[in-house]
Write an enzyme that holds these catalytic residues in place. Structure first.
Site, PDB file in Angstrom:
ATOM      1  N   TYR A 127      11.632 -13.630 -10.324  1.00 55.29           N
ATOM      2  CA  TYR A 127      10.914 -13.775 -11.590  1.00 55.29           C
ATOM      3  C   TYR A 127      11.753 -14.091 -12.825  1.00 55.29           C
ATOM      4  CZ  TYR A 127       6.860 -12.230  -8.970  1.00 55.29           C
ATOM      5  OH  TYR A 127       5.830 -12.145  -8.048  1.00 55.29           O
ATOM      6  N   PHE A 414       2.493  -0.709  -9.257  1.00 56.03           N
ATOM      7  CA  PHE A 414       1.229  -1.451  -9.272  1.00 56.03           C
ATOM      8  C   PHE A 414       1.398  -2.811  -8.648  1.00 56.03           C
ATOM      9  CE2 PHE A 414       3.439  -1.867 -13.314  1.00 56.03           C
ATOM     10  CZ  PHE A 414       3.507  -3.223 -13.500  1.00 56.03           C
TER      11      PHE A 414
HETATM   12  C1  LIG Z   1       7.657 -15.191  -3.428  1.00 51.31           C
HETATM   13  C2  LIG Z   1       6.543 -16.220  -3.240  1.00 51.31           C
HETATM   14  C3  LIG Z   1       5.324 -15.771  -4.038  1.00 51.31           C
HETATM   15  C4  LIG Z   1       7.064 -17.558  -3.784  1.00 51.31           C
HETATM   16  O1  LIG Z   1       6.015 -18.503  -3.780  1.00 51.31           O
HETATM   17  P1  LIG Z   1       6.307 -20.079  -3.666  1.00 51.31           P
HETATM   18  O2  LIG Z   1       5.018 -20.783  -3.935  1.00 51.31           O
HETATM   19  O3  LIG Z   1       7.034 -20.354  -2.431  1.00 51.31           O
HETATM   20  O4  LIG Z   1       7.274 -20.289  -4.917  1.00 51.31           O
HETATM   21  P2  LIG Z   1       7.527 -21.692  -5.658  1.00 51.31           P
HETATM   22  O5  LIG Z   1       7.533 -22.780  -4.643  1.00 51.31           O
HETATM   23  O6  LIG Z   1       6.610 -21.842  -6.813  1.00 51.31           O
HETATM   24  O7  LIG Z   1       8.994 -21.438  -6.179  1.00 51.31           O
HETATM   25  C5  LIG Z   1       9.323 -21.387  -7.536  1.00 51.31           C
HETATM   26  C6  LIG Z   1      10.806 -21.159  -7.626  1.00 51.31           C
HETATM   27  O8  LIG Z   1      11.093 -19.821  -7.189  1.00 51.31           O
HETATM   28  C7  LIG Z   1      12.050 -19.853  -6.123  1.00 51.31           C
HETATM   29  N1  LIG Z   1      11.676 -18.769  -5.213  1.00 51.31           N
HETATM   30  C8  LIG Z   1      10.485 -18.571  -4.649  1.00 51.31           C
HETATM   31  N2  LIG Z   1      10.501 -17.479  -3.892  1.00 51.31           N
HETATM   32  C9  LIG Z   1      11.735 -16.973  -3.973  1.00 51.31           C
HETATM   33  C10 LIG Z   1      12.361 -15.849  -3.388  1.00 51.31           C
HETATM   34  N3  LIG Z   1      11.692 -15.024  -2.565  1.00 51.31           N
HETATM   35  N4  LIG Z   1      13.640 -15.612  -3.694  1.00 51.31           N
HETATM   36  C11 LIG Z   1      14.320 -16.457  -4.511  1.00 51.31           C
HETATM   37  N5  LIG Z   1      13.760 -17.520  -5.099  1.00 51.31           N
HETATM   38  C12 LIG Z   1      12.491 -17.791  -4.820  1.00 51.31           C
HETATM   39  C13 LIG Z   1      11.911 -21.197  -5.518  1.00 51.31           C
HETATM   40  O9  LIG Z   1      13.054 -21.583  -4.838  1.00 51.31           O
HETATM   41  C14 LIG Z   1      11.631 -22.056  -6.736  1.00 51.31           C
HETATM   42  O10 LIG Z   1      12.853 -22.266  -7.407  1.00 51.31           O
HETATM   43  P3  LIG Z   1      13.069 -23.554  -8.360  1.00 51.31           P
HETATM   44  O11 LIG Z   1      12.066 -23.445  -9.452  1.00 51.31           O
HETATM   45  O12 LIG Z   1      14.475 -23.420  -8.816  1.00 51.31           O
HETATM   46  O13 LIG Z   1      12.807 -24.737  -7.498  1.00 51.31           O
HETATM   47  C15 LIG Z   1       6.160 -16.398  -1.744  1.00 51.31           C
HETATM   48  O14 LIG Z   1       7.304 -16.762  -1.027  1.00 51.31           O
HETATM   49  C16 LIG Z   1       5.566 -15.145  -1.133  1.00 51.31           C
HETATM   50  O15 LIG Z   1       4.360 -14.979  -1.152  1.00 51.31           O
HETATM   51  N6  LIG Z   1       6.419 -14.258  -0.565  1.00 51.31           N
HETATM   52  C17 LIG Z   1       5.973 -13.063   0.149  1.00 51.31           C
HETATM   53  C18 LIG Z   1       5.172 -12.109  -0.733  1.00 51.31           C
HETATM   54  C19 LIG Z   1       5.896 -11.773  -2.018  1.00 51.31           C
HETATM   55  O16 LIG Z   1       7.078 -11.466  -1.996  1.00 51.31           O
HETATM   56  N7  LIG Z   1       5.176 -11.837  -3.153  1.00 51.31           N
HETATM   57  C20 LIG Z   1       5.722 -11.518  -4.472  1.00 51.31           C
HETATM   58  C21 LIG Z   1       5.234 -10.175  -4.849  1.00 51.31           C
HETATM   59  S1  LIG Z   1       6.042  -9.511  -6.264  1.00 51.31           S
END
Ligand SMILES: CC(C)(COP(=O)(O)OP(=O)(O)OC[C@H]1O[C@@H](n2cnc3c(N)ncnc32)[C@H](O)[C@@H]1OP(=O)(O)O)[C@@H](O)C(=O)NCCC(=O)NCCS
Length: 414
Positions: A127, A414
């Site tokens: 984030y 949360f």
């Molecule tokens: C984490 C999650 C929401 C990311 O969603 P996503 O659609 O793949 O993310 P995006 O493609 O929009 O990525 C945006 C950026 O974040 C980065 N990013 C996404 N997930 C990441 C992770 N787990 N760790 C590090 N970087 C991450 C991407 O590389 C990308 O980087 P960039 O802007 O430099 O290219 C998804 O992988 C997920 O659902 N994970 C499992 C559940 C979870 O962890 N949810 C979050 C709860 S707090």
């Protein structure tokens, strides 16, 4: 504006309703590989009009939500969005959908007049790119019961009694609110939150941690503390091997702190006492004869995004009078970017105006998130090259202004 029209166009984002919310959050179970729990009542706390999903055709493939919170900030409260329910289906990850949802959500948070967004991150790396800074810390420890010896043993002054959910509903929220108002980082909890999440116990909630106990500490006829904890009984060749997990221990007096922990260390058949998401520093680090026995570890807790710089800055009070021109860099919420002059009066209250003067300090939105509640100092961020001091003495002034009277702590997951 750093936007991703491709993802947002390809996977349009829609807002849920009471009728559609279950379908909207379905991607979450896939994202977390979490089997849905039919008895899960957490949904009672959801606000459907704050839950969004991204669609691939007719199928929701990603979701994100927010809760409407009052967040304790130094000297007051701020309207805050508690970001939650974030997940992207494994089939659609890394296509920019999270980024598109974050864009949508932060625009909505701003439109609602909330100056701050906070969240717990499943992974710390996600984030910061969206302007969230590490805003509170959480402490975990695990101690053998025999190692929990107080440095200055004192007679127990009050009494502890166990209560059921109904009785707890009349006691725990009021005690929590007394702690909350003076602890930056804590959030207001609705009655629904108390009843269905904090105080309730189900097989699913127990997981590996056993039965939930609700304990009330009273002295001189007044409630001065509460504890929510779980006990998992176990036996091995050496006898009882139970494990106690302190979920939340709250106290309004020194004796309540000491007596409640004494109670927890004396629960029969328990060998190990563990606590999660505790305050940093932790009172037991000062109370125990040998705090090293805690094996205390510190981790990230909530991440904070300043959504509206002037509104957030005037929502808190400050440790000293003075003026500071901040230059904020903010690619994701460009309305924050620029120079802001913060003037603090003798009463500790601030006013904020756009500024043209040379900045005293230059920082990113995420750095402001890290300093806002008082967890990290500007000078600490400067020492690792994140904050730049442009005028001599500005860091020290900023540190003194933003200092919080009490270490920030958020005990609400949360
Ligand atoms: C984490 C999650 C929401 C990311 O969603 P996503 O659609 O793949 O993310 P995006 O493609 O929009 O990525 C945006 C950026 O974040 C980065 N990013 C996404 N997930 C990441 C992770 N787990 N760790 C590090 N970087 C991450 C991407 O590389 C990308 O980087 P960039 O802007 O430099 O290219 C998804 O992988 C997920 O659902 N994970 C499992 C559940 C979870 O962890 N949810 C979050 C709860 S707090």
């Amino acid at each position: 504006m750093t936007d991703t029209p491709r993802a947002a166009d390809r996977y349009p984002i829609r807002t849920a309703t009471l009728e559609t919310v279950d379908a909207f959050v379905a991607p979450l179970n896939l994202a977390f590989a979490d089997i849905p729990d039919p008895g899960d009542e957490e949904r009672r706390t959801w606000e459907p009009d704050r839950i969004i999903a991204a669609f691939d055709g007719t199928e929701p493939v990603a979701t994100a939500g927010a809760l409407t919170f009052r967040l304790s900030v130094p000297g007051g409260e701020a309207a805050a969005a508690g970001v939650t329910l974030v997940g992207v289906s494994p089939s659609h990850r890394r296509r920019g959908i999270l980024r598109a949802m974050m864009r949508h959500q932060l625009d909505d948070v701003r439109a609602r007049g909330e100056s701050i967004a906070i969240l717990w991150a499943s992974e710390g790396a996600i984030y910061q790119r969206f302007g969230y800074g590490l805003a509170t810390l959480g402490g975990t420890f695990e101690i053998e019961r025999g190692g929990a010896v107080f440095a200055r043993p004192a007679p127990v002054e009050g009494t502890v009694r166990l209560v059921d959910l109904e009785a707890a509903m009349g006691i725990f929220p009021a005690l929590y609110d007394r702690v909350r108002v003076e602890t930056p980082g804590m959030v207001g909890r609705s009655e629904t939150w108390w009843r269905w999440i904090m105080l309730r116990d189900t097989d699913h909630m127990r997981g590996a941690n056993g039965m939930k106990f609700l304990a009330v500490y009273e002295a001189d006829g007044q409630v001065e503390g509460t504890a929510v904890y779980r006990v998992k009984p176990d036996w091995d060749d050496r006898g009882p091997n139970g494990r106690l997990v302190a979920v939340e221990v709250l106290a309004t007096t020194p004796r309540a702190t000491r007596d409640l922990w004494t109670w927890l260390f004396e629960v029969d058949l328990v060998r190990l006492v563990r606590a999660v998401r505790g305050p940093v520093p932790h009172p037991l680090q000062l109370l125990l004869a040998d705090p090293r026995r805690l094996g205390f570890t510190v981790g990230d807790a909530i991440w904070l995004r300043v959504v509206d710089v002037p509104a957030a800055l005037v929502a808190r009070t400050y440790g000293r009078a003075g003026a500071l021109v901040l230059e904020v860099r903010d690619g994701f919420c460009p309305w924050n970017a620029g120079r802001w002059r913060l003037d603090i009066g003798a009463d500790g209250r601030g006013s904020v105006e756009p500024a043209t003067a040379a900045p005293d300090v230059t920082l990113d939105a995420a750095d402001l998130g890290a300093t806002y509640l008082g967890t990290f100092r500007f000078s600490e961020l400067a020492r690792v090259g994140r904050v730049v001091e442009n005028t001599a003495g500005a860091l020290l002034r900023a540190d003194e202004m933003f200092a919080a009277a009490r270490a920030p702590w958020c005990s609400t997951m949360f």
